[in-house]
Design a protein around this motif. Structure first.
Motif, short mmCIF file in Angstrom:
data_model
loop_
_atom_site.label_atom_id
_atom_site.label_comp_id
_atom_site.label_asym_id
_atom_site.label_seq_id
_atom_site.Cartn_x
_atom_site.Cartn_y
_atom_site.Cartn_z
N ARG A 92 -1.89 -54.69 3.90
CA ARG A 92 -1.01 -53.64 3.40
C ARG A 92 0.27 -53.55 4.22
O ARG A 92 1.36 -53.33 3.69
CB ARG A 92 -1.75 -52.30 3.42
CG ARG A 92 -1.01 -51.16 2.76
CD ARG A 92 -1.94 -49.99 2.55
NE ARG A 92 -2.46 -49.47 3.81
CZ ARG A 92 -3.60 -48.80 3.92
NH1 ARG A 92 -4.36 -48.58 2.86
NH2 ARG A 92 -4.00 -48.34 5.09
N LEU A 93 0.15 -53.74 5.53
CA LEU A 93 1.31 -53.71 6.40
C LEU A 93 2.14 -54.98 6.31
O LEU A 93 3.28 -55.02 6.76
CB LEU A 93 0.86 -53.49 7.85
CG LEU A 93 0.29 -52.12 8.19
CD1 LEU A 93 -0.37 -52.14 9.55
CD2 LEU A 93 1.36 -51.05 8.12
N LYS A 94 1.51 -56.03 5.76
CA LYS A 94 2.16 -57.34 5.63
C LYS A 94 2.51 -57.93 7.01
O LYS A 94 3.55 -58.54 7.20
CB LYS A 94 3.41 -57.26 4.75
CG LYS A 94 3.11 -56.89 3.31
CD LYS A 94 4.36 -56.90 2.46
CE LYS A 94 4.03 -56.79 0.97
NZ LYS A 94 3.24 -55.60 0.61
N PHE A 95 1.56 -57.75 7.96
CA PHE A 95 1.67 -58.38 9.28
C PHE A 95 0.65 -59.50 9.37
O PHE A 95 -0.48 -59.35 8.89
CB PHE A 95 1.33 -57.40 10.42
CG PHE A 95 2.21 -56.19 10.50
CD1 PHE A 95 3.48 -56.17 9.94
CD2 PHE A 95 1.76 -55.07 11.17
CE1 PHE A 95 4.28 -55.04 10.03
CE2 PHE A 95 2.55 -53.93 11.27
CZ PHE A 95 3.81 -53.91 10.70
N ASN A 96 1.02 -60.61 9.99
CA ASN A 96 0.00 -61.55 10.41
C ASN A 96 -0.39 -61.22 11.85
O ASN A 96 0.19 -60.34 12.49
CB ASN A 96 0.45 -63.00 10.25
CG ASN A 96 1.68 -63.35 11.09
OD1 ASN A 96 1.83 -62.88 12.22
ND2 ASN A 96 2.57 -64.17 10.53
N VAL A 97 -1.40 -61.92 12.36
CA VAL A 97 -1.93 -61.57 13.68
C VAL A 97 -0.88 -61.77 14.76
O VAL A 97 -0.72 -60.94 15.67
CB VAL A 97 -3.20 -62.39 13.99
CG1 VAL A 97 -3.69 -62.09 15.40
CG2 VAL A 97 -4.29 -62.07 12.98
N ARG A 98 -0.13 -62.86 14.67
CA ARG A 98 0.90 -63.12 15.69
C ARG A 98 1.93 -62.00 15.71
O ARG A 98 2.36 -61.54 16.77
CB ARG A 98 1.57 -64.46 15.41
CG ARG A 98 2.68 -64.80 16.40
CD ARG A 98 3.28 -66.17 16.10
NE ARG A 98 4.41 -66.46 16.95
CZ ARG A 98 5.66 -66.06 16.70
NH1 ARG A 98 5.92 -65.36 15.61
NH2 ARG A 98 6.64 -66.36 17.53
#
Length: 208
Positions: A92-98
């Protein structure tokens, strides 16, 4: 639009109890569940990451060792350490782990910067460092596109317990804390500032 992140102030909480609560929260959340940040401290405990190597525990003392499901090696948690657990829907936040790791590190760097303490990240070893001494460690578990675990910032604690381990798997790694850097604010004040810095980083979206 991401839902508003809730903050919970939990005080001193047992590690195993908190870990189970994070797993339960993540297992039962839906696409509409607001993200949460939990601020707390743990009684003294060593935690070993999922790929942790036993040789990084140099000797046994009376502090329990718990094998947990986050990434990384072994670290120490104890009273006087500010922990921010991030229970986030990364899809939902459109973040990947990095990206998330960089935002977490950036929030701590910005927090310390308010006190004119120069801190930095290292490419080879996630976390935040001041003069090559580690002041904050990071660890995450990703499950079904959501994360838990988070950041541990050393504030005013007994650092001697780190001597029984290779912190985060690095032999001879020095550790430091905000108290020893001339920061007098209490852990509750630093916790509120941590929340503010994290919220700013999350609001930046993918622009890191």
């Amino acid at each position: 639009m991401p839902l508003v992140t809730k903050t919970r102030y939990l005080g001193m909480v047992d590690y195993l109890v908190t870990w189970q609560a994070m797993k339960d929260f993540t297992a039962h959340r839906t696409n509409h569940t607001p993200d949460e940040i939990w601020l707390l401290q743990h009684p003294s405990v060593y935690t070993q990451g999922i790929a942790g190597k036993p040789e990084h525990l140099l000797y046994r003392n009376d502090i329990p060792v718990i094998k947990t499901d986050r990434g990384g090696q072994i670290t120490f948690h104890g009273p006087g350490q500010l922990i921010a657990y991030l229970l986030l829907d990364l899809r939902r936040l459109k973040f990947n782990v990095r990206e998330l790791v960089r935002k977490m590190e950036g929030a701590v760097i910005d927090l310390l910067g308010e006190y004119r303490v120069d801190a930095e990240r290292r490419i080879d070893a996630p976390g935040v460092y001041v003069s090559n001494a580690k002041i904050a460690s990071l660890g995450l578990k990703i499950k079904n596109g959501c994360c838990y675990h988070g950041i541990a910032l050393n504030v005013d604690m007994d650092l001697t317990s780190f001597s029984a381990i290779n912190p985060c798997g690095y032999a001879g790694l020095r550790v430091t804390q905000t108290k020893d850097l001339g920061i007098d604010d209490e852990i509750e004040v630093l916790g509120q500032k941590m929340i503010e810095k994290l919220q700013i980083k999350f609001a930046e979206g993918r622009n890191i």
